[in-house]
Design a protein around this motif. Structure first.
Motif, PDB file in Angstrom:
ATOM      1  N   HIS A  95       2.940  11.365   9.213  1.00 25.56           N
ATOM      2  CA  HIS A  95       2.779  12.477   8.614  1.00 25.56           C
ATOM      3  C   HIS A  95       3.796  13.288   7.602  1.00 25.56           C
ATOM      4  O   HIS A  95       3.601  13.954   6.673  1.00 25.56           O
ATOM      5  N   LYS A  96       4.993  12.721   7.757  1.00 24.44           N
ATOM      6  CA  LYS A  96       6.086  13.278   7.020  1.00 24.44           C
ATOM      7  C   LYS A  96       6.115  12.846   5.725  1.00 24.44           C
ATOM      8  O   LYS A  96       6.525  13.460   4.762  1.00 24.44           O
ATOM      9  N   PHE A  97       5.565  11.689   5.479  1.00 22.83           N
ATOM     10  CA  PHE A  97       5.451  11.102   4.341  1.00 22.83           C
ATOM     11  C   PHE A  97       4.270  11.678   3.383  1.00 22.83           C
ATOM     12  O   PHE A  97       4.257  11.987   2.342  1.00 22.83           O
ATOM     13  N   ARG A  98       3.080  12.230   4.225  1.00 25.79           N
ATOM     14  CA  ARG A  98       1.997  12.920   3.563  1.00 25.79           C
ATOM     15  C   ARG A  98       2.838  14.412   3.082  1.00 25.79           C
ATOM     16  O   ARG A  98       2.228  14.951   1.987  1.00 25.79           O
ATOM     17  N   PHE A  99       3.681  14.790   3.799  1.00 24.45           N
ATOM     18  CA  PHE A  99       4.515  15.999   3.138  1.00 24.45           C
ATOM     19  C   PHE A  99       5.254  15.781   2.170  1.00 24.45           C
ATOM     20  O   PHE A  99       5.337  16.850   1.161  1.00 24.45           O
ATOM     21  N   LEU A 100       5.845  14.776   2.121  1.00 21.68           N
ATOM     22  CA  LEU A 100       6.651  14.424   0.674  1.00 21.68           C
ATOM     23  C   LEU A 100       5.823  14.270  -0.405  1.00 21.68           C
ATOM     24  O   LEU A 100       6.101  14.692  -1.485  1.00 21.68           O
ATOM     25  N   ALA A 119      14.123  15.976   6.027  1.00 22.04           N
ATOM     26  CA  ALA A 119      14.360  17.484   4.921  1.00 22.04           C
ATOM     27  C   ALA A 119      13.169  18.042   4.483  1.00 22.04           C
ATOM     28  O   ALA A 119      12.766  18.947   4.473  1.00 22.04           O
ATOM     29  N   CYS A 120      12.443  16.958   3.809  1.00 22.01           N
ATOM     30  CA  CYS A 120      11.285  17.605   2.969  1.00 22.01           C
ATOM     31  C   CYS A 120      10.267  17.880   4.288  1.00 22.01           C
ATOM     32  O   CYS A 120       9.344  18.965   3.944  1.00 22.01           O
ATOM     33  N   PHE A 121      10.037  17.320   5.224  1.00 25.68           N
ATOM     34  CA  PHE A 121       9.069  17.583   6.334  1.00 25.68           C
ATOM     35  C   PHE A 121       9.401  19.242   6.898  1.00 25.68           C
ATOM     36  O   PHE A 121       8.551  20.061   6.841  1.00 25.68           O
ATOM     37  N   ILE A 122      10.577  19.451   7.052  1.00 26.20           N
ATOM     38  CA  ILE A 122      11.254  20.791   7.574  1.00 26.20           C
ATOM     39  C   ILE A 122      10.777  21.917   6.342  1.00 26.20           C
ATOM     40  O   ILE A 122      10.368  23.038   6.775  1.00 26.20           O
ATOM     41  N   TRP A 127      19.089  23.475   2.545  1.00 24.83           N
ATOM     42  CA  TRP A 127      19.333  24.523   1.558  1.00 24.83           C
ATOM     43  C   TRP A 127      19.474  24.007   0.103  1.00 24.83           C
ATOM     44  O   TRP A 127      18.758  24.537  -1.030  1.00 24.83           O
ATOM     45  N   LYS A 128      19.835  22.539  -0.036  1.00 29.01           N
ATOM     46  CA  LYS A 128      19.757  22.087  -1.304  1.00 29.01           C
ATOM     47  C   LYS A 128      18.545  21.787  -1.584  1.00 29.01           C
ATOM     48  O   LYS A 128      18.143  21.981  -2.925  1.00 29.01           O
ATOM     49  N   LEU A 129      17.680  21.173  -0.892  1.00 34.70           N
ATOM     50  CA  LEU A 129      16.256  20.972  -1.128  1.00 34.70           C
ATOM     51  C   LEU A 129      15.440  22.119  -1.424  1.00 34.70           C
ATOM     52  O   LEU A 129      14.607  22.100  -2.383  1.00 34.70           O
ATOM     53  N   PHE A 130      15.957  22.987  -0.641  1.00 32.81           N
ATOM     54  CA  PHE A 130      14.930  24.373  -0.797  1.00 32.81           C
ATOM     55  C   PHE A 130      15.109  24.856  -2.158  1.00 32.81           C
ATOM     56  O   PHE A 130      14.505  25.506  -2.948  1.00 32.81           O
ATOM     57  N   GLY A 131      16.650  24.727  -2.589  1.00 33.61           N
ATOM     58  CA  GLY A 131      17.052  24.979  -3.996  1.00 33.61           C
ATOM     59  C   GLY A 131      16.421  24.377  -5.274  1.00 33.61           C
ATOM     60  O   GLY A 131      16.427  24.767  -6.322  1.00 33.61           O
ATOM     61  N   MET A 132      16.065  23.034  -4.701  1.00 31.51           N
ATOM     62  CA  MET A 132      15.064  22.418  -5.977  1.00 31.51           C
ATOM     63  C   MET A 132      13.651  22.573  -5.855  1.00 31.51           C
ATOM     64  O   MET A 132      13.267  22.361  -6.973  1.00 31.51           O
ATOM     65  N   ILE A 133      13.182  23.435  -5.076  1.00 29.40           N
ATOM     66  CA  ILE A 133      11.811  23.845  -4.878  1.00 29.40           C
ATOM     67  C   ILE A 133      11.526  25.229  -5.275  1.00 29.40           C
ATOM     68  O   ILE A 133      10.634  25.611  -6.069  1.00 29.40           O
TER      69      ILE A 133
END
Length: 420
Positions: free
Chosen positions: A67-72, A120-123, A167-173
Motif C-alpha cells: 500500500h505504501k508503494f501505491r501512495f508513492l 516518508a512518502c506514505f506519511i 519536511w524535505k519531502l513536503f517542501g518538494m510537493i
C-alpha cells in the motif's frame, strides 16, 4: 611465553570495541528499554504499519508495504515526475538519518534509502490527502477504526521517522509553510488525542522537532496562559501526594468538568477541582505510554507535562469508585465501559516511570492538601456526609438547630426577666 599482544581475550575485546558504532549527538529515536516495555509490551508494538528500521520487515506488517508503494505512485502521478529525483534527495540525507537512530541498523545503503523514501512518502501523502478528505476514498480507510490504528502506530516511540526528511519531502510537493504543516499534521492525529490540545504561538522551530511524536508532544500542551503563569513562578514547589477523588469528596472538595482550551488546564479554586474532559478508548493507554516514554528519553526538557498529568490522575484515581465519581461529573468519558479497567490503567501508567520533584501541578497538590488539612472544612464535609445524605437526617438536624435556638431565646428572656 607468547607476546601479550597475541592474547586471545585482548584480541577478542579489541574486535568488539572496533565493531561498536558511535552514538551520534543527534540520536533521537530509541527502542523502549525493558523496564518500561515489560509493564505492557503490546503498547510499544505496531499493529498495522512499520515506519523506520526497527520494525521493518516484520511479517504481520507486510500487507501495508504494498500500500505504501501505491501512495508513492499516486504522488508521482500527481507531480508528473519519475522517482529518480526523490531517490537522489534521499541519498543525500542518508547519513544524517542513520545518526538519528540509537540502535545499529542492519539495512545496506540501497535498502535504507528505499525505506526512507517509501515511508516518508506514505506519511506525507496520508497527512495531505486527509486534509483534502480524498484519503477517505481509499479502501483501507473504509475499514472501521483503521484511521485510529494508523495514528496509534505512527506515534509509537520505536516507529518514528526523522522529521527533517518529512519536511524535505513536503517542501518538494507543497509550499514549505511550517504552520500549515503543523496544522494538517495535528488535524490528522486529532482523532487519537484523549483531550483538547492547544497549538501555541511559542512552538519550536520545525527544524528543532525530532519526529512526529515530538511534534504532537510539542503542540499538545497546556494553554498559553497556563504556561505563562507556570514560568512566572519564582520558586518551584515540590509536589506531594494527595488523596484520591472519593476521599477528597469526603473532605468537602467538589469536582466539575472544565471547558478549558487544553486537557492539562486543571485548577483548584474555592474548594472546587476543575478538570477538563478526558476521553478514554482502546488506544489511550498506548498513546500515553509512548508520549511518556518520549519524555523519559529527554529528561532535560523544561516541562514533561504528559508525565505530570499522568501522575496527577494516578493520585486522583485509586479504584473504580474514583473513576465512577469523575465519570458522573462528566470529567471522564469512558469508551471502555469498565471503570475498573480505567483505574488499573492509571495505576500502572506510572510503573517504572521517573517523576520529577517539581510538577506542573505542584501548586494544585499543595492547595488541595492545605484545604483538606483545615478542621472547619473537615467538619463541614463530615456534616454533609453524615446528615445531609437523606431527608430524614436533614429534618433531624434542622429540628436540633431549632430546639437549640428556642432554648437560647428562652434563656435570654429568663435573664431579662431576672434583670427587671
Amino acid at each position: 611465553m607468547a607476546d601479550e599482544k597475541d592474547d586471545p581475550v585482548a584480541i577478542r575485546i579489541d574486535k568488539k570495541l572496533k565493531a561498536i558504532s558511535p552514538i551520534s549527538s543527534n540520536c533521537c529515536i530509541f527502542k523502549v528499554p525493558n523496564y518500561l516495555r515489560k509493564v505492557n509490551e503490546k503498547a510499544y508494538e505496531p499493529e498495522v504499519v512499520a515506519i523506520g528500521p526497527y520494525h521493518h520487515g516484520k511479517h504481520h506488517l507486510k500487507p501495508m508495504e504494498e500500500h505504501k508503494f501505491r501512495f508513492l505512485r499516486m504522488l508521482l502521478n500527481e507531480m508528473k515526475q519519475d522517482v529518480t529525483n526523490y531517490v537522489m534527495v534521499m541519498r543525500g540525507l542518508e547519513d544524517r538519518a542513520r545518526k538519528c537512530y540509537a540502535e545499529q541498523i542492519g539495512l545496506d545503503t540501497n535498502d535504507f534509502v528505499e525505506m526512507m523514501l517509501i515511508d516518508a512518502c506514505f506519511i506525507i501523502q496520508l497527512i495531505r490527502k486527509f486534509a483534502m478528505t480524498t484519503v477517505m476514498d481509499d479502501p483501507f480507510f473504509k475499514i472501521g477504526g483503521f484511521h485510529n490504528l494508523l495514528c496509534r502506530d505512527l506515534l509509537l516511540v520505536e516507529n518514528q521517522f526523522p522529521l527533517f526528511i518529512l519536511w524535505k519531502l513536503f517542501g518538494m510537493i507543497e509550499i514549505p509553510n511550517p504552520d500549515i504543516f503543523r496544522y494538517i499534521t495535528m488535524n490528522f492525529f486529532a482523532i487519537i488525542l484523549p483531550g483538547k490540545g492547544c497549538n501555541r504561538d511559542s512552538l519550536k522551530s520545525i527544524m528543532e522537532i525530532k519526529h512526529l511524536l515530538g511534534l504532537v508532544n510539542d503542540c499538545w500542551q497546556p494553554s498559553e496562559s497556563e504556561m505563562v503563569a507556570y514560568r512566572k513562578k519564582t520558586k518551584p514547589i515540590e509536589w506531594s501526594f494527595m488523596h484520591c477523588a472519593t476521599e477528597l469528596q469526603e473532605d468537602g472538595i467538589r469536582f466539575e468538568k472544565a471547558d478549558g482550551s487544553s486537557i492539562f488546564d486543571i485548577k483548584f479554586e474555592n474548594g472546587t477541582m476543575k478538570i477538563p474532559k478526558l476521553k478514554i478508548d482502546d488506544h489511550t493507554e498506548c498513546f500515553f505510554r509512548n508520549v511518556i516514554a518520549f519524555e523519559q528519553f529527554f529528561p532535560g526538557r523544561s516541562l514533561n507535562h504528559v508525565t505530570d498529568y499522568m501522575n496527577f490522575m494516578d493520585c486522583l484515581i485509586n479504584s473504580s469508585k474514583d473513576v465512577e465519581l469523575l465519570r458522573r461529573r462528566g470529567i471522564i468519558k469512558n469508551w471502555l465501559g469498565n471503570d475498573e479497567v480505567v483505574a488499573t490503567m492509571f495505576n500502572r501508567l506510572g510503573d517504572s516511570v521517573s517523576i520529577s520533584r517539581y510538577s506542573f501541578y505542584s501548586e494544585v497538590f499543595s492547595n488541595v492538601n492545605r484545604y483538606c488539612s483545615k478542621q472547619w472544612n473537615k467538619w463541614i464535609a463530615n456534616l454533609k456526609h453524615n446528615y445531609f445524605n437523606s431527608p430524614w437526617a436533614l429534618v433531624s438536624v434542622l429540628a436540633a438547630v431549632l430546639l437549640l435556638l428556642l432554648t437560647m431565646v428562652q434563656t435570654i428572656f429568663s435573664v431579662l426577666s431576672y434583670v427587671k
